[in-house]
Design a protein around this motif. Structure first.
Motif, PDB file in Angstrom:
ATOM      1  N   LYS A  31       0.693  -1.182   0.015  1.00 18.01           N
ATOM      2  CA  LYS A  31       0.029  -0.079  -0.078  1.00 18.01           C
ATOM      3  C   LYS A  31       0.841   1.239   0.039  1.00 18.01           C
ATOM      4  N   THR A  35       0.387   3.908  -3.355  1.00 17.37           N
ATOM      5  CA  THR A  35      -0.342   4.990  -2.920  1.00 17.37           C
ATOM      6  C   THR A  35       0.302   6.309  -3.485  1.00 17.37           C
ATOM      7  N   ASP A  39      -3.900   9.988  -4.657  1.00 19.86           N
ATOM      8  CA  ASP A  39      -5.093   9.169  -3.795  1.00 19.86           C
ATOM      9  C   ASP A  39      -5.551   9.856  -2.580  1.00 19.86           C
TER      10      ASP A  39
END
Length: 151
Positions: A31, A35, A39
């Motif tokens: 993640k 990311t 985002d």
């Protein structure tokens, strides 16, 4: 012995953290590596001010946004500078009685640090930490303000 084999394979195959993220997107490392600024950036109700905006309006926009900054923009929302709460405090000390005669352009920093929407948030976190700032302005390829990233 197993660790030595893994390290050798990592080097032989040029395995990078991005590759790990693709194979394990649900994990915390995945993640973090996948990311992007787009985002997490704030896009709405940005505290945009013009160069000739009086200091009272600058402070009101900063307060309303709760980001602690006002982003100075020109035509087509192109970035011209940033006014921070620290800039306001220093200006109050320096200008005292003339403080309310100032405009945004008088106290703004003209070359603030910026990021682009496609930048990885892990890189941005490092930039924020190393610079000891709380906000980064997000600009597109043309230099227009499109968002704000803050801690």
């Amino acid at each position: 012995m197993g660790d030595a084999i893994v390290v050798s394979l990592i080097e032989l195959r040029s395995f990078k953290p991005e590759n790990f993220a693709l194979f394990h997107p649900g994990g915390s490392l995945g993640k973090k590596l996948l990311t992007t600024v787009n985002d997490v950036m704030k896009k709405d109700n940005l505290p945009l001010v013009s160069s000739n905006e009086d200091i009272k309006n600058v402070i009101q926009k900063m307060s309303a946004s709760k980001f602690g900054v006002a982003i100075q923009v020109g035509s087509d929302d192109k970035l011209e500078g940033i006014v921070t709460d620290g800039d306001i405090r220093r200006a109050m000390e320096s200008y005292e009685s003339e403080f309310f005669d100032l405009v945004a352009d008088d106290i703004s920093s003209k070359k603030p640090l910026c990021v682009q929407p496609s930048d990885r948030i892990s890189d941005v976190e490092a930039k924020i930490s190393n610079s000891k700032i709380r906000n980064l302005i997000v600009v597109d390829d043309c230099g227009r303000v499109v968002g704000l990233v803050f801690i």
